[in-house]
Design a protein around this motif. Structure first.
Motif: not given
Length: 390
Positions: A247-249, A254-256, A312-316, A354-357
């Motif tokens: 869960f990212a703020n 997001q999928v739970k 990690w997943a979003k409903h989109s 998520l701010g991933l590098s």
């Protein structure tokens, strides 16, 4: 048949047992049935003089009788005490705490179990600070160096090493039957073996997908709590992985619910009815199979704990297959069964949200190369350093 474990080196695990004993008075080797725990323990104790080691196999009626009064039997022993299949007598743990607190310390315990710490309920409570855990998986690519055979058959030693592919398939069939009819009931959990087998077969179609308890409950005509209890039992015996969502703020839906994965590809392929490489490559779920197989290899290589592994997943529908979270450090992975993976909108969304590098896109090819500044295609073989094999 080739001896199931003598042909594959597991020296790294032996070194870790030594390391853990330097700081703890007991070490638990946990892993699924038939993954090589007993052989690893016997390899470890082979370096000791016979009088320094005492071995109890809790599947042996004679050893069970020897432990009918465990305090009387154990407290007089000195040296290394090995207890195999400890989940059969979980009430031993409070006694072990008492014995390990004696001074001077004259005992050490090597404990083997085919269930997770949650199922062996007393261990983490009774032996806190006194026990270290080594999670042993079936064979990995790092140990075998053979991707295709391991993917098709899975890593259980006998399934992997049998000469004939059909014999390997039949071994897995018998393994599943024994687990359902003998091993799981021994944990003291009541369930219907027939219904559990049906659930397990249905989970093969959920492999790599978000778990939906209500759908499964309707199909099996049981309650959702029953489905979750069965699922927890399969997870607790290392048969499936329930990959939790991260869960990212970010203020977006997001999928739970967790995703379901078979931890061993060979067990999954049994439920697919797949026994050859040709059948696997033609199967409609070959991509999902590759995803789960490669994911398990990466998790093992990274020594990631269960509570460090997420998706990690979003409903989109933007999603990321695997996110390893260690402190403040993120490692991100996508798994693609493709000869030439491409950048997807989901990857860009994951980097942004998520701010991933960096994201590693793991595929079955032979070469690793960059796709962009933040995304690389990585061969599974390059990602996993091979250990020496015998």
């Amino acid at each position: 048949m080739v001896d199931a474990l003598m042909s594959v080196s597991r020296t790294e695990h032996l070194a870790r047992i030594d390391e853990y004993f330097r700081s703890h008075s007991s070490v638990a080797i946990l892993g699924p049935r038939q993954c090589g725990k007993t052989t690893l323990a016997r390899d470890y104790i082979a370096r000791f003089d016979a009088g320094q080691v005492h071995f109890f196999d809790l599947e042996d009626p004679d050893d069970i009788n020897r432990l009918s009064d465990p305090r009387l039997t154990l407290e007089r022993l000195r040296g290394l005490i090995v207890i195999d299949e400890v989940q059969r007598i979980p009430d031993l743990f409070p006694l072990l705490r008492v014995l390990l607190d004696r001074r001077p310390l004259v005992q050490r315990y090597l404990i083997l179990g085919s269930a997770s710490r949650d199922l062996i309920r007393q261990s983490s409570e009774s032996l806190a600070g006194r026990i270290a855990y080594l999670n042993l998986t079936p064979f990995t690519i790092a140990e075998t160096g053979d991707t295709e055979r391991l993917w098709l058959r899975g890593g259980f030693p006998r399934a992997y090493l049998l000469d004939d592919a059909r014999d390997s398939f039949n071994w897995r069939s018998a393994y599943i039957t024994n687990l359902l009819e003998k091993d799981l009931p021994a944990l003291g959990v009541e369930f219907s073996a027939t219904r559990m087998r049906r659930l397990w077969a249905m989970l093969a179609h959920y492999h790599g997908k978000v778990f939906n308890a209500s759908d499964l409950a309707r199909s099996l005509d049981v309650s959702q709590p029953t489905i979750r209890r069965y699922l927890d039992l399969l997870a607790g015996t290392f048969m499936i992985r329930l990959l939790q969502p991260w869960f990212a703020n970010i203020g977006k839906r997001q999928v739970k619910s967790p995703k379901v994965y078979f931890r061993d590809a060979g067990i999954l392929h049994y439920f697919y009815g797949v026994s050859s490489a040709d059948e696997l490559f033609k199967h409609p779920s070959v991509g999902a199979s590759w995803e789960g197989f490669a994911m398990e290899q990466v998790i093992e290589t990274q020594h990631a704990l269960w509570d460090e592994c997420y998706f990690w997943a979003k409903h989109s529908e933007a999603e990321l297959d695997l996110l390893l979270v260690k402190g403040q450090a993120f490692s991100a992975f996508e798994f693609k069964f493709s000869s030439a993976p491409k950048i997807t909108p989901s990857m860009r969304s994951a980097i942004r949200d998520l701010g991933l590098s960096h994201i590693s896109v793991v595929y079955p090819g032979d070469h690793s190369y960059p796709l962009s500044e933040h995304i690389s295609v990585v061969s599974l073989k390059d990602l996993i350093p091979l250990r020496e094999t015998k």
